[in-house]
Scaffold this active site. Structure first.
Site, mmCIF file in Angstrom:
data_model
loop_
_atom_site.group_PDB
_atom_site.id
_atom_site.type_symbol
_atom_site.label_atom_id
_atom_site.label_comp_id
_atom_site.label_asym_id
_atom_site.label_seq_id
_atom_site.Cartn_x
_atom_site.Cartn_y
_atom_site.Cartn_z
ATOM 1 N N GLY A 26 3.446 3.643 5.728
ATOM 2 C CA GLY A 26 4.429 3.372 6.777
ATOM 3 C C GLY A 26 5.762 4.065 6.552
ATOM 4 O O GLY A 26 6.748 3.759 7.214
ATOM 5 N N SER A 78 0.530 7.108 5.798
ATOM 6 C CA SER A 78 1.139 8.087 6.695
ATOM 7 C C SER A 78 0.188 9.205 7.133
ATOM 8 O O SER A 78 0.614 10.355 7.292
ATOM 9 C CB SER A 78 2.420 8.654 6.072
ATOM 10 O OG SER A 78 3.362 7.606 5.854
ATOM 11 N N GLU A 95 0.243 -4.723 1.532
ATOM 12 C CA GLU A 95 1.126 -5.723 2.169
ATOM 13 C C GLU A 95 0.697 -7.136 1.798
ATOM 14 O O GLU A 95 1.527 -8.038 1.692
ATOM 15 C CB GLU A 95 1.156 -5.488 3.691
ATOM 16 C CG GLU A 95 1.992 -4.258 4.032
ATOM 17 C CD GLU A 95 1.542 -3.477 5.255
ATOM 18 O OE1 GLU A 95 0.826 -4.029 6.100
ATOM 19 O OE2 GLU A 95 1.911 -2.282 5.341
ATOM 20 N N GLU A 141 -4.350 3.824 -1.452
ATOM 21 C CA GLU A 141 -3.152 3.795 -0.617
ATOM 22 C C GLU A 141 -1.911 3.674 -1.497
ATOM 23 O O GLU A 141 -1.515 2.560 -1.873
ATOM 24 C CB GLU A 141 -3.206 2.591 0.332
ATOM 25 C CG GLU A 141 -4.365 2.641 1.301
ATOM 26 C CD GLU A 141 -4.026 1.912 2.595
ATOM 27 O OE1 GLU A 141 -4.070 2.558 3.641
ATOM 28 O OE2 GLU A 141 -3.677 0.719 2.544
ATOM 29 N N ASN A 146 -6.169 0.426 10.767
ATOM 30 C CA ASN A 146 -5.602 -0.864 10.354
ATOM 31 C C ASN A 146 -4.447 -1.153 11.314
ATOM 32 O O ASN A 146 -3.384 -0.568 11.195
ATOM 33 C CB ASN A 146 -5.107 -0.773 8.908
ATOM 34 C CG ASN A 146 -4.386 -2.035 8.471
ATOM 35 O OD1 ASN A 146 -4.435 -3.055 9.163
ATOM 36 N ND2 ASN A 146 -3.714 -1.964 7.322
ATOM 37 N N LYS A 189 -2.776 -3.838 11.602
ATOM 38 C CA LYS A 189 -1.772 -4.786 11.065
ATOM 39 C C LYS A 189 -1.465 -5.858 12.120
ATOM 40 O O LYS A 189 -2.380 -6.270 12.828
ATOM 41 C CB LYS A 189 -0.521 -4.011 10.614
ATOM 42 C CG LYS A 189 -0.904 -2.853 9.686
ATOM 43 C CD LYS A 189 0.226 -2.242 8.951
ATOM 44 C CE LYS A 189 -0.313 -1.114 8.067
ATOM 45 N NZ LYS A 189 0.694 -0.543 7.192
ATOM 46 N N HIS A 225 -4.994 -5.258 0.594
ATOM 47 C CA HIS A 225 -4.017 -4.308 1.148
ATOM 48 C C HIS A 225 -2.668 -4.526 0.468
ATOM 49 O O HIS A 225 -2.313 -5.659 0.139
ATOM 50 C CB HIS A 225 -3.898 -4.489 2.665
ATOM 51 C CG HIS A 225 -3.067 -3.428 3.296
ATOM 52 N ND1 HIS A 225 -1.690 -3.487 3.313
ATOM 53 C CD2 HIS A 225 -3.407 -2.252 3.884
ATOM 54 C CE1 HIS A 225 -1.228 -2.389 3.898
ATOM 55 N NE2 HIS A 225 -2.253 -1.631 4.255
HETATM 56 P P1 PGA Z 1 0.297 3.937 7.652
HETATM 57 O O1 PGA Z 1 -0.446 2.625 7.067
HETATM 58 O O2 PGA Z 1 -0.774 4.871 8.127
HETATM 59 O O3 PGA Z 1 1.140 3.406 8.790
HETATM 60 O O4 PGA Z 1 1.102 4.503 6.532
HETATM 61 C C1 PGA Z 1 -1.624 2.731 6.312
HETATM 62 C C2 PGA Z 1 -2.065 1.364 5.856
HETATM 63 O O5 PGA Z 1 -1.215 0.528 5.542
HETATM 64 O O6 PGA Z 1 -3.276 1.073 5.783
#
Ligand code: PGA
Length: 264
Positions: free
Chosen positions: A182, A222, A109, A176, A22, A24, A107
């Site tokens: 993140g 992460s 976000e 998630e 992903n 983003k 997601h």
């Molecule tokens: P990350 O993001 O691996 O940077 O924690 C995962 C995601 O948001 O799909």
């Protein structure tokens, strides 16, 4: 339904290892192309299961660069509408047109920063599935919900609402936990495995045994090469959705290769 879409749609039915990137809101077309050119020699591109969820503007160049390799290219969001006066929206047909075969939906976000509701997420998921677009549905609890012992309730609510659909074919679920996205704070393998088991139990109750069993459940939050092995060794984890560590070819390829060598 276009035949190639249908075949690719049904092709996801088998479990196995699925590792999705992903990106983003990162990269531009030239750096996206550069990524693919450097990533492909590092992994077995004949084995299905790799997906790249990239920004809309990079879908075409990424799918052209991927060519015939078995790497799926997809979007990070999709409209719940087919066409019309919806300024700024992108439809499933527009995505297919530039080479996307899947999309992320829900997601965290999108849920938390852009306030997408459970109803909107369900509408997007239904619409994408009606058009034979594969969907990676993201669910997960916030830190507060976990601290209050409401993890199960939060995941249950998200699944119940999003999966108000007749058939789950073409679906992947990404667990998630919001507190792990993140932040560098990965869920322990035991925590992730327990949440995946909750999701699997929900699917088994909601759909037929065969349908439920066909849905991969992947972990996101992460994920890095250093924690890949301990997570993939857990029986309920079928792969990963990777944010930060998917932006460079080497760490993402390492995650793919570790996950595949240790997959059950
Ligand atoms: P990350 O993001 O691996 O940077 O924690 C995962 C995601 O948001 O799909």
């Amino acid at each position: 339904m276009v035949v190639e879409n249908f075949i690719s749609y049904m092709g996801i039915m088998s479990r196995g290892i699925h590792i999705y990137a992903n990106w983003k809101m990162h990269k531009i077309c030239s750096s996206a192309k550069h990524f693919v050119e450097h990533f492909m020699p590092l992994v077995d591109t004949e084995e299905p299961g790799i997906g790249l969820a990239v920004p809309y503007t990079q879908i075409q160049i990424v799918s052209e660069t991927v060519g015939d390799a078995k790497i799926s290219v997809g979007a990070q969001n999709v409209s719940e509408y087919s066409s019309g006066a919806y300024t700024g929206e992108i439809s499933t047909q527009m995505l297919f047109d530039v080479g996307a075969t899947f999309t992320l939906v829900g997601h965290s976000e999108r849920r938390h920063i852009f306030h997408e509701s459970d109803e909107e997420i369900n509408a997007k998921l239904r619409h994408a599935k009606d058009d034979a677009m594969r969907v990676v549905l993201c669910v997960g609890e916030t830190e507060e919900q976990r601290k209050e012992g409401k993890t199960e309730e939060a995941i249950d609510r998200q699944l119940k609402s999003a999966l108000n659909i007749s058939s789950p074919y073409g679906l992947i679920i990404a667990y998630e936990p919001v507190w792990a996205i993140g932040t560098g704070e990965v869920a322990t393998p035991e925590i992730a495995n327990a949440a995946h088991k909750l999701i699997r139990d929900f699917l088994t109750e909601r759909f037929s045994a065969d349908e439920a069993d066909s849905i991969p459940i992947i972990y996101g939050g992460s994920v890095k090469p250093e924690n890949t092995k301990s997570l993939i060794d857990m029986p309920e984890i079928d792969g990963f959705l990777v944010g930060g560590a998917s932006l460079a070819p080497k760490p993402f390829a390492e995650i793919v290769n570790i996950a595949r060598n240790n997959g059950t």
